[in-house]
Design a protein around this motif. Structure first.
Motif, short mmCIF file in Angstrom:
data_model
loop_
_atom_site.label_atom_id
_atom_site.label_comp_id
_atom_site.label_asym_id
_atom_site.label_seq_id
_atom_site.Cartn_x
_atom_site.Cartn_y
_atom_site.Cartn_z
N LEU A 54 -14.91 0.31 3.39
CA LEU A 54 -15.17 0.24 1.95
C LEU A 54 -15.32 -1.20 1.47
CD1 LEU A 54 -12.73 2.98 0.63
CD2 LEU A 54 -15.22 3.05 0.59
N LEU A 55 -14.47 -2.08 1.96
CA LEU A 55 -14.50 -3.47 1.48
C LEU A 55 -15.61 -4.28 2.13
CD1 LEU A 55 -13.15 -5.56 -0.34
CD2 LEU A 55 -11.76 -6.21 1.62
N LEU A 56 -15.69 -4.22 3.47
CA LEU A 56 -16.61 -5.11 4.19
C LEU A 56 -18.04 -4.61 4.18
CD1 LEU A 56 -14.30 -5.94 7.23
CD2 LEU A 56 -14.65 -7.28 5.15
N GLN A 57 -18.24 -3.31 4.30
CA GLN A 57 -19.60 -2.77 4.36
C GLN A 57 -20.15 -2.43 2.97
OE1 GLN A 57 -21.39 -2.39 7.24
NE2 GLN A 57 -19.72 -3.27 8.42
N LYS A 58 -19.32 -1.74 2.18
CA LYS A 58 -19.79 -1.26 0.87
C LYS A 58 -19.51 -2.24 -0.26
CE LYS A 58 -21.24 2.85 2.06
NZ LYS A 58 -22.58 3.32 1.83
N GLY A 59 -18.54 -3.16 -0.06
CA GLY A 59 -18.18 -4.10 -1.12
C GLY A 59 -17.41 -3.45 -2.26
N CYS A 84 -11.32 0.37 -1.85
CA CYS A 84 -10.50 -0.12 -0.74
C CYS A 84 -9.03 -0.13 -1.12
CB CYS A 84 -10.97 -1.51 -0.32
SG CYS A 84 -9.95 -2.27 0.96
N LEU A 85 -8.72 -0.65 -2.30
CA LEU A 85 -7.33 -0.68 -2.76
C LEU A 85 -6.76 0.72 -2.91
CD1 LEU A 85 -7.49 -3.58 -5.36
CD2 LEU A 85 -6.21 -3.55 -3.22
N LYS A 86 -7.56 1.63 -3.44
CA LYS A 86 -7.11 3.02 -3.61
C LYS A 86 -6.84 3.67 -2.26
CE LYS A 86 -8.58 7.40 -5.58
NZ LYS A 86 -9.69 8.15 -6.12
N ALA A 87 -7.74 3.46 -1.30
CA ALA A 87 -7.57 4.04 0.04
C ALA A 87 -6.34 3.44 0.73
CB ALA A 87 -8.82 3.81 0.87
N MET A 88 -6.14 2.13 0.59
CA MET A 88 -4.98 1.48 1.22
C MET A 88 -3.68 1.98 0.59
SD MET A 88 -6.35 -2.36 1.80
CE MET A 88 -5.17 -2.88 3.02
N LYS A 89 -3.68 2.16 -0.72
CA LYS A 89 -2.50 2.66 -1.40
C LYS A 89 -2.19 4.08 -0.93
CE LYS A 89 -2.30 1.48 -5.66
NZ LYS A 89 -2.49 1.39 -7.11
N GLN A 90 -3.22 4.88 -0.74
CA GLN A 90 -3.03 6.26 -0.28
C GLN A 90 -2.52 6.30 1.16
OE1 GLN A 90 -6.50 8.71 -0.77
NE2 GLN A 90 -5.50 10.51 0.07
N LEU A 91 -3.00 5.38 1.99
CA LEU A 91 -2.61 5.37 3.40
C LEU A 91 -1.24 4.74 3.64
CD1 LEU A 91 -6.01 4.41 5.06
CD2 LEU A 91 -4.80 6.57 5.30
N TRP A 92 -0.95 3.62 2.98
CA TRP A 92 0.23 2.83 3.31
C TRP A 92 1.30 2.80 2.23
CZ3 TRP A 92 -3.99 -0.89 4.95
CH2 TRP A 92 -4.33 -0.66 6.29
N GLY A 93 1.06 3.41 1.10
CA GLY A 93 2.05 3.37 0.04
C GLY A 93 1.85 2.18 -0.88
N GLU A 94 2.73 2.06 -1.85
CA GLU A 94 2.57 1.06 -2.91
C GLU A 94 2.74 -0.38 -2.44
OE1 GLU A 94 1.70 1.18 -6.12
OE2 GLU A 94 1.26 3.30 -5.97
N GLU A 95 3.74 -0.65 -1.59
CA GLU A 95 4.09 -2.04 -1.34
C GLU A 95 3.62 -2.58 0.00
OE1 GLU A 95 6.93 0.71 0.25
OE2 GLU A 95 6.56 0.37 -1.85
N ASN A 96 3.03 -1.80 0.84
CA ASN A 96 2.76 -2.22 2.21
C ASN A 96 1.35 -2.72 2.49
OD1 ASN A 96 5.37 -1.55 2.90
ND2 ASN A 96 4.84 0.52 3.49
N ASP A 142 -5.93 -10.16 4.26
CA ASP A 142 -6.61 -10.44 5.53
C ASP A 142 -8.06 -9.95 5.52
OD1 ASP A 142 -4.34 -11.62 6.53
OD2 ASP A 142 -3.69 -9.84 7.66
N MET A 143 -8.28 -8.78 4.92
CA MET A 143 -9.65 -8.27 4.84
C MET A 143 -10.52 -9.11 3.92
SD MET A 143 -9.65 -4.13 5.04
CE MET A 143 -8.22 -3.74 4.09
N LEU A 144 -9.93 -9.64 2.84
CA LEU A 144 -10.69 -10.53 1.96
C LEU A 144 -11.08 -11.81 2.68
CD1 LEU A 144 -8.87 -10.18 -1.49
CD2 LEU A 144 -11.16 -9.39 -0.88
N LYS A 145 -10.15 -12.35 3.51
CA LYS A 145 -10.48 -13.53 4.30
C LYS A 145 -11.59 -13.23 5.30
CE LYS A 145 -5.83 -15.41 4.00
NZ LYS A 145 -4.56 -15.59 4.71
N GLU A 146 -11.50 -12.06 5.93
CA GLU A 146 -12.54 -11.66 6.88
C GLU A 146 -13.89 -11.50 6.19
OE1 GLU A 146 -13.57 -7.99 9.93
OE2 GLU A 146 -11.56 -8.16 9.11
#
Length: 165
Positions: free
Chosen positions: A30-35, A40-52, A59-63
């Motif tokens: 979502l972040l690197l290919q689709k921009g 991306c934040l919503k998917a990460m929150k769903q996968l890893w929870g609020e604080e993780n 790291d993905m923004l740096k990449e």
């Protein structure tokens, strides 16, 4: 009862097909290919929870910043790029070595058609690799998973039905 055992993989594919819409898209995709930063934040929150997820997001923004000037290549552009020839040769050797594993010989085929079967299998594998790579580039992994699971479930249902009839 081997046909019931064979249909079990179709059941697994059907279950995966039903649950796939409830899983988020890949955050790096979502972040690197689709921009899509919000997606991306919503998917990460769903996968890893609020604080993780904040460290991984940084790291993905740096990449993304590092790869900003690079162009994403399609399959034909990769085949024309000399710097990837060693990797392509390795893949081709692996693909060709599959043909030497004796799979066609154990299929109880007549000896005179085994070379044609091996050639057909190798050709279909090569075409499917190129076709799937193009689909991933164009539509993303989720569509490829959907299509693969749907096609596998459909073929196995048809196979099971034909065996029962």
């Amino acid at each position: 009862m081997w046909n019931v055992l064979l249909s079990f993989s179709g059941l697994v594919a059907l279950i995966q097909l039903l649950f796939l819409p409830f899983f988020p898209e890949s955050p790096p995709y979502l972040l690197l290919q689709k921009g899509d930063k919000d997606g991306c934040l919503k998917a990460m929150k769903q996968l890893w929870g609020e604080e993780n997820y904040h460290t991984e997001f940084d790291d993905m923004l740096k990449e993304k910043a590092v790869t900003k000037g690079t162009k994403i290549m399609n399959v034909l552009e990769v085949l024309r790029e000399p710097s990837v020839y060693p990797q392509l040769c390795t893949m081709l050797l692996l693909l060709l070595s599959l043909q030497l594993c004796g799979l066609s010989a154990t299929a109880n085929l007549q000896e005179n058609i085994i070379p044609y079967v091996a050639l057909g299998v190798a050709t279909s594998e090569l075409i499917s690799i190129i076709f799937c790579s193009s689909i991933i580039d164009r539509f993303g992994r989720r569509i490829l998973l959907w299509g693969g699971y749907l096609l596998m479930a459909l073929i196995l249902v048809l196979l099971e039905t034909s065996l029962l009839l």
